[in-house]
Design an enzyme around this catalytic site. Structure first.
Site, PDB file in Angstrom:
ATOM      1  N   TYR A  87       2.623   4.484  13.930  1.00 44.92           N
ATOM      2  CA  TYR A  87       3.014   3.369  14.620  1.00 44.92           C
ATOM      3  C   TYR A  87       4.322   2.870  14.827  1.00 44.92           C
ATOM      4  CZ  TYR A  87      -2.114   2.056  14.911  1.00 44.92           C
ATOM      5  OH  TYR A  87      -3.522   1.838  15.260  1.00 44.92           O
ATOM      6  N   ARG A 100      -7.566   8.265  11.018  1.00 48.00           N
ATOM      7  CA  ARG A 100      -8.829   7.801  11.662  1.00 48.00           C
ATOM      8  C   ARG A 100     -10.110   8.364  11.248  1.00 48.00           C
ATOM      9  NH1 ARG A 100      -6.402   3.662  14.196  1.00 48.00           N
ATOM     10  NH2 ARG A 100      -4.386   4.377  15.467  1.00 48.00           N
ATOM     11  N   GLU A 159     -14.137  -4.675  15.304  1.00 51.04           N
ATOM     12  CA  GLU A 159     -13.808  -3.123  14.763  1.00 51.04           C
ATOM     13  C   GLU A 159     -15.265  -2.662  14.376  1.00 51.04           C
ATOM     14  OE1 GLU A 159     -10.251  -3.207  12.556  1.00 51.04           O
ATOM     15  OE2 GLU A 159     -11.008  -2.089  10.986  1.00 51.04           O
ATOM     16  N   ARG A 175       0.799  -1.289  -0.035  1.00 48.13           N
ATOM     17  CA  ARG A 175       0.064  -0.136  -0.051  1.00 48.13           C
ATOM     18  C   ARG A 175       0.834   1.288  -0.063  1.00 48.13           C
ATOM     19  NH1 ARG A 175      -4.604   0.719   4.582  1.00 48.13           N
ATOM     20  NH2 ARG A 175      -2.868  -0.096   6.008  1.00 48.13           N
TER      21      ARG A 175
HETATM   22  C1  3EB Z   1      -5.843  -0.081  13.988  1.00 48.36           C
HETATM   23  O1  3EB Z   1      -6.605   1.028  14.709  1.00 48.36           O
HETATM   24  C2  3EB Z   1      -7.003  -1.184  13.576  1.00 48.36           C
HETATM   25  O2  3EB Z   1      -4.654  -0.884   7.907  1.00 48.36           O
HETATM   26  O3  3EB Z   1      -6.075   0.223   6.643  1.00 48.36           O
HETATM   27  C3  3EB Z   1      -8.302  -0.165  11.211  1.00 48.36           C
HETATM   28  C4  3EB Z   1      -8.677   0.509  10.038  1.00 48.36           C
HETATM   29  C5  3EB Z   1      -6.995  -0.982  11.256  1.00 48.36           C
HETATM   30  C6  3EB Z   1      -7.621   0.464   8.797  1.00 48.36           C
HETATM   31  C7  3EB Z   1      -5.831  -0.286   7.949  1.00 48.36           C
HETATM   32  C8  3EB Z   1      -6.221  -1.026  10.116  1.00 48.36           C
HETATM   33  C9  3EB Z   1      -6.750  -0.341   9.128  1.00 48.36           C
HETATM   34  O4  3EB Z   1      -4.835  -0.023  13.617  1.00 48.36           O
HETATM   35  C10 3EB Z   1      -6.488  -1.814  12.546  1.00 48.36           C
END
Ligand code: 3EB
Length: 321
Positions: free
Chosen positions: A196, A209, A307, A144
């Protein structure tokens, strides 16, 4: 509110398919657990996630649309929104498949003049399986990022996103894009996903988010798949009830940060759970009165039990003080 009025998301039982196929205001259709072939002109993508009940079509409607297929990408646009979907099969090497899917979608979106990704949904099988020594979800993040590098360098903004493991089939990617950028909304309770630490893999996931946009005279908030993560750490491993509480707290925080006004309304919610036998705890407002689609899928960290993603719309713009 009706046809040709504005963006809308609805869930339909699969036996309504024939009526949907005739409509010309549909940007895209996503099938969950559906088995009969889609015959409408609207772009269609089948996702191998079983709904909690009978098969469902998720319909993303807009204004009157133009639709086309190019380079394996099915897309439709209404002047304001572009929906595009692609499936990349034989995805043994998921980083390659991810780069291919994003690359093809970006070329179409940019070529049609909808150069800003707002929302992306990414589904593929065996999300936890190893691939050349790295979990497939982590490989996906590498692919990605490779595809998004140029987009980001030119001022593109990461979309809000969902990434869930399916029970089989191809990698599917579908997106909503616009002609102008949205506003990224981050959650102050969480580290930005794209920052992260590398304990979650060599390449952090490229998503925000939530994404806020103004369209049809309203403010729209597209909330990413949201889980029980505080900072960058998963909370209450395997405990559905406790994770649900943290997840709703994260969703509430995003809505508060987006400042949509008091007459905001939750338009649609999707819940991903690891097992259908898991009973969801009772939901707080405003989430419990919205249309909800519950799907069985693998959340991308194995300790996460659920989720939740959502779309929230503000009242008419200009009506606010
Ligand atoms: C997180 O908050 C949970 O890799 O596109 C949530 C939404 C999550 C999108 C992505 C991953 C993704 O990390 C996982």
């Amino acid at each position: 509110m009706g046809i040709f009025d504005r963006m809308h998301i609805s869930y339909y039982a699969a036996d309504r398919r024939a009526a949907l196929e005739h409509r010309c205001d549909i940007l895209g259709v996503v099938g969950y657990g559906t088995t009969t072939a889609w015959q409408g002109r609207a772009p269609y993508v089948a996702v191998a996630l079983a709904p909690a009940g009978p098969p469902v079509y998720e319909v993303i409607a807009g204004g009157r649309v133009l639709s086309a297929v190019r380079d394996g990408v099915h897309y439709a646009h209404d002047g304001e929104w572009l929906f595009a979907a692609v499936a990349v099969g034989a995805c043994e090497r998921i980083a390659v498949a991810a780069a291919e899917a994003y690359g093809r979608i970006l070329r179409i979106a940019e070529g049609e003049g909808y150069g800003y990704l707002i929302r992306a949904w990414q589904y593929f099988p065996d999300i936890h399986a190893p691939d050349e020594g790295l979990e497939r979800y982590r490989q996906f993040n590498r692919g990605r990022h490779r595809a998004l590098e140029g987009y980001l360098a030119q001022g593109g903004i990461r979309p809000a996103a969902t990434c869930i493991g399916t029970s089989g089939g191809a990698l599917t990617l579908h997106v909503l894009a616009r002609r102008t950028p949205g506003t990224a909304i981050e959650n102050p309770r969480q580290v930005c996903a794209y920052r992260y630490p590398d304990t979650y893999g060599p390449q952090p996931p490229d998503f925000v988010r939530a994404m806020k946009v103004v369209g049809d005279g309203r403010e729209w908030l597209w909330i990413s798949g949201t889980a029980a993560i505080i900072g960058h750490e998963s909370q209450a491993p395997g405990d559905l009830e406790a994770q649900a509480r943290e997840t709703f707290a994260n969703l509430d925080t995003l809505v508060a940060c987006a400042d949509l006004g008091d007459d905001r309304q939750v338009l649609a919610v999707k819940v991903y759970v690891r097992g259908h036998d898991q009973v969801l705890p009772s939901w707080p407002q405003p989430w419990k009165t919205a249309p909800v689609l519950t799907l069985r899928g693998d959340i991308c960290r194995s300790e996460l039990a659920l989720e939740i993603e959502a779309v929230v719309v503000g009242g008419p713009r200009g009506a606010r003080p």
